[in-house]
Design an enzyme around this catalytic site. Structure first.
Site, PDB file in Angstrom:
ATOM      1  N   SER A  76       0.832  -1.206   0.000  1.00 13.77           N
ATOM      2  CA  SER A  76       0.000   0.000   0.000  1.00 13.77           C
ATOM      3  C   SER A  76       0.861   1.248   0.000  1.00 13.77           C
ATOM      4  O   SER A  76       2.066   1.202   0.286  1.00 13.77           O
ATOM      5  CB  SER A  76      -0.940   0.002   1.206  1.00 13.77           C
ATOM      6  N   ASP A  77       0.200   2.359  -0.310  1.00 15.40           N
ATOM      7  CA  ASP A  77       0.868   3.645  -0.253  1.00 15.40           C
ATOM      8  C   ASP A  77      -0.173   4.711   0.045  1.00 15.40           C
ATOM      9  O   ASP A  77      -1.315   4.612  -0.409  1.00 15.40           O
ATOM     10  CB  ASP A  77       1.590   3.974  -1.563  1.00 15.40           C
ATOM     11  N   THR A  78       0.227   5.714   0.816  1.00 13.50           N
ATOM     12  CA  THR A  78      -0.663   6.799   1.206  1.00 13.50           C
ATOM     13  C   THR A  78       0.018   8.135   0.937  1.00 13.50           C
ATOM     14  O   THR A  78       1.218   8.283   1.209  1.00 13.50           O
ATOM     15  CB  THR A  78      -0.999   6.707   2.714  1.00 13.50           C
ATOM     16  N   ALA A 113      -3.840   3.674  -1.723  1.00  8.47           N
ATOM     17  CA  ALA A 113      -4.088   2.543  -2.617  1.00  8.47           C
ATOM     18  C   ALA A 113      -3.527   1.301  -1.947  1.00  8.47           C
ATOM     19  O   ALA A 113      -2.456   1.340  -1.341  1.00  8.47           O
ATOM     20  CB  ALA A 113      -3.420   2.757  -3.971  1.00  8.47           C
TER      21      ALA A 113
END
Length: 195
Positions: A76-78, A113
């Site tokens: 994931s990445d934010t 995501a």
């Protein structure tokens, strides 16, 4: 709830974030941490939600060809998106202060995501949360930065910290997304997972 469903599978969380790891513990899932060094660089033309989508998929691609049949990889990445730019982790105290000053009294968006990958398929979910901040004084910003040192957080703040309690006027969207993982959406994705 999910432990029984995934008893014959291994969930791999490719994240060094203590917050994300705690979320998976809270979901009562058996999981393994597996990390790879990734240069989190994205093409400059990407905007808003496109950035974490690209980075979550980039992190996932690093495991291509390595996953066993019963393994599910989660990456994931934010990002914090404000004034048409992504706010990453601050480089130093002054950078963090500038970020918080720019967020003061305004609304920004947190995009995440999450990519789920097996040896056979890959699925992606996204989340966005609008966060409206109260006006923050210079004194409040300095106090927060000195006491809580949020230098490992995108946008230079953690909503679970003091600043979230006194500085966040409202949010529209998933609270845990602002902490780095939309736990409710991850849970729904895994609950409805078809092997």
């Amino acid at each position: 709830m999910l432990r029984e469903k995934f008893k014959n599978h291994k969930i791999i969380l490719a994240s060094g974030s203590p917050r994300r790891q705690q979320f998976f513990k809270d979901l009562d899932l058996d999981f393994e941490i597996r990390l790879k060094e990734i240069d989190e660089i994205y093409p400059e033309h990407l905007q808003a939600q496109e950035i974490p989508i690209y980075l979550a998929e980039l992190k996932s691609a690093a495991f291509e060809g390595e996953l066993h049949q019963n393994e599910i990889l989660i990456t994931s990445d934010t990002i914090v998106w404000h004034n048409d730019q992504a706010l990453g982790k601050p480089t130093d105290f002054d950078d963090a202060a500038k970020m918080l000053q720019s967020l003061s009294g305004k609304t920004h968006t947190v995009y995440t995501a999450v990519c789920f990958k097996t040896s056979l398929k890959s699925e992606l979910i996204t989340a966005q949360t609008q966060v409206k901040m109260h006006e923050l004084s210079g004194e409040e910003i300095i106090y927060y930065l000195k006491k809580y040192q949020p230098f490992d957080k995108a946008g230079s703040y953690g909503i679970q910290d003091w600043i979230g309690q006194v500085g966040v006027a409202s949010i529209n969207g998933t609270y845990t997304n602002v902490m780095g993982l939309p736990v409710d959406l991850v849970y729904q994705q895994l609950k409805n997972w078809i092997f």
